[in-house]
Design an enzyme around this catalytic site. Structure first.
Site, PDB file in Angstrom:
ATOM      1  CB  CYS A   1      -0.902   0.007   1.238  1.00  0.00           C
ATOM      2  SG  CYS A   1      -2.057   1.401   1.267  1.00  0.00           S
TER       3      CYS A   1
ATOM      4  CG  ASP B   1      -0.635   4.007   5.354  1.00  0.00           C
ATOM      5  OD1 ASP B   1       0.274   4.516   6.043  1.00  0.00           O
ATOM      6  OD2 ASP B   1      -1.834   4.013   5.711  1.00  0.00           O
TER       7      ASP B   1
ATOM      8  NE  ARG C   1      -0.555   5.005   8.766  1.00  0.00           N
ATOM      9  CZ  ARG C   1      -1.845   4.854   9.096  1.00  0.00           C
ATOM     10  NH1 ARG C   1      -2.226   5.066  10.344  1.00  0.00           N
ATOM     11  NH2 ARG C   1      -2.735   4.495   8.198  1.00  0.00           N
TER      12      ARG C   1
ATOM     13  CG  HIS D   1      -1.598  -1.107   5.935  1.00  0.00           C
ATOM     14  ND1 HIS D   1      -2.206  -0.150   6.712  1.00  0.00           N
ATOM     15  CD2 HIS D   1      -1.734  -0.676   4.656  1.00  0.00           C
ATOM     16  CE1 HIS D   1      -2.668   0.814   5.936  1.00  0.00           C
ATOM     17  NE2 HIS D   1      -2.399   0.525   4.680  1.00  0.00           N
TER      18      HIS D   1
ATOM     19  CB  CYS E   1      -5.762  -0.541   4.521  1.00  0.00           C
ATOM     20  SG  CYS E   1      -5.409   0.168   2.901  1.00  0.00           S
TER      21      CYS E   1
END
Ligand code: CO
Length: 230
Positions: free
Chosen positions: A62, A64, A66, A118, A121
Site C-alpha cells: 500500500c 500508506d 506508515r 496492512h 488501511c
C-alpha cells in the site's frame, strides 16, 4: 486562468528553485547523513549498487506512508523491487503494476513476490463506506467487489475495526490470486523459473508482519479456470 497567472507559473523567478530547496533543506541534510552512515558501515555500497541491482523480492504494498517496504523487513537499497498503490491492488488492466511484475520476474528474476497489506488501511475503509471520494472510487471498486463476495463473513464480525481488518486480509488473499493468474507468473512457472508468491499483512500498531499462509509456488495451485496451457 488569467494570462498573468499562467506566466507566473511557467516562468519562475531566477533563484526560485533554490528557495524551494531551502524549504526542504532538512531532507537534504537527512539524506547526506543517511548516505554517510550506509557508506561507513558498508564501504563501497553505492558504487557497487550503481553497477547493477539483483533484488530477490518484489514487494506489492500500500502507498500508506506508515508501511515502507525496505524498513519493515530490514533490507537495504537494492534488495527489494517495489510497487505501491492505494490498497495494494493488482488489476489485470493496470499496465503500471503489470510492467513492474514483468520486469521483476523476467529481467530481475526475483524469487519471491510479496503482496503486503496492512490493518486499518484507509483504502479498505473508504471502499467499505458509501462516501464519495472522487476519482479514487473507481480504483476502490476493485476492493468493493471483494467485500461483496465475502459480505456475510465480514458482517458476522462484531466491531467495525474487525470488519475492516478482515477485508484487509481478504484483499491480500485476492491480490495474491490476481498475481498468480497473470500470464507473467504462469509463463515463469512454465519456464521452470522458481517463484513463490506470498500474502502478508502488517500491523501499524506494533510494527509486526503476519504471514496469511497463502503462499503459491506452482501452477497446479491455481484454480483451473485461470490456468493457461504451457
Ligand atoms: Co493502506
Amino acid at each position: 486562468m488569467p494570462r498573468s497567472r499562467i506566466s507566473l507559473i511557467l516562468t519562475p523567478k531566477p533563484g526560485a528553485q533554490f528557495t524551494n530547496m531551502k524549504l526542504l533543506q532538512h531532507l537534504f541534510d537527512n539524506n547526506k547523513l543517511w548516505a554517510q552512515s550506509i557508506e561507513s558501515s558498508h564501504p563501497g555500497f553505492f558504487r557497487k549498487l550503481s553497477e547493477q541491482q539483483t533484488p530477490e523480492y518484489l514487494w506489492i504494498g500500500c502507498s500508506d506512508s506508515r508501511v515502507p517496504a525496505n524498513e519493515i523487513v530490514g533490507l537495504l537499497p537494492g534488495d527489494v523491487f517495489v510497487h505501491r498503490n492505494v490498497g495494494n491492488v493488482v488489476v489485470h488492466s493496470d499496465l503500471n503494476c503489470l510492467s513492474v511484475l514483468q520486469y521483476a520476474i523476467e529481467i530481475l528474476k526475483v524469487k519471491h513476490v510479496i503482496v503486503c497489506g496492512h490493518y486499518g488501511c484507509g483504502g479498505i475503509k473508504a471502499a467499505m463506506s458509501n462516501e464519495k471520494h472522487g476519482l479514487i472510487d473507481n480504483w476502490l471498486r476493485n476492493i468493493k467487489d471483494i467485500y461483496k463476495l465475502n459480505e456475510k463473513k465480514i458482517n458476522a464480525l462484531e466491531s467495525e475495526k474487525q470488519k475492516v481488518d478482515r477485508l484487509c486480509e481478504l484483499n491480500v488473499i485476492q491480490q495474491v490470486k490476481s498475481v498468480i493468474h497473470t500470464t507473467i507468473v504462469q509463463d515463469a512457472w512454465d519456464r521452470g523459473q522458481p517463484l513463490a508468491v506470498h500474502g502478508w499483512i502488517y500491523s501499524i500498531a506494533d510494527g509486526l508482519l503476519r504471514d496469511l499462509g497463502v503462499c503459491v509456488t506452482a501452477k497446479d495451485q491455481i484454480d483451473q479456470i485461470y490456468r493457461t496451457d504451457s
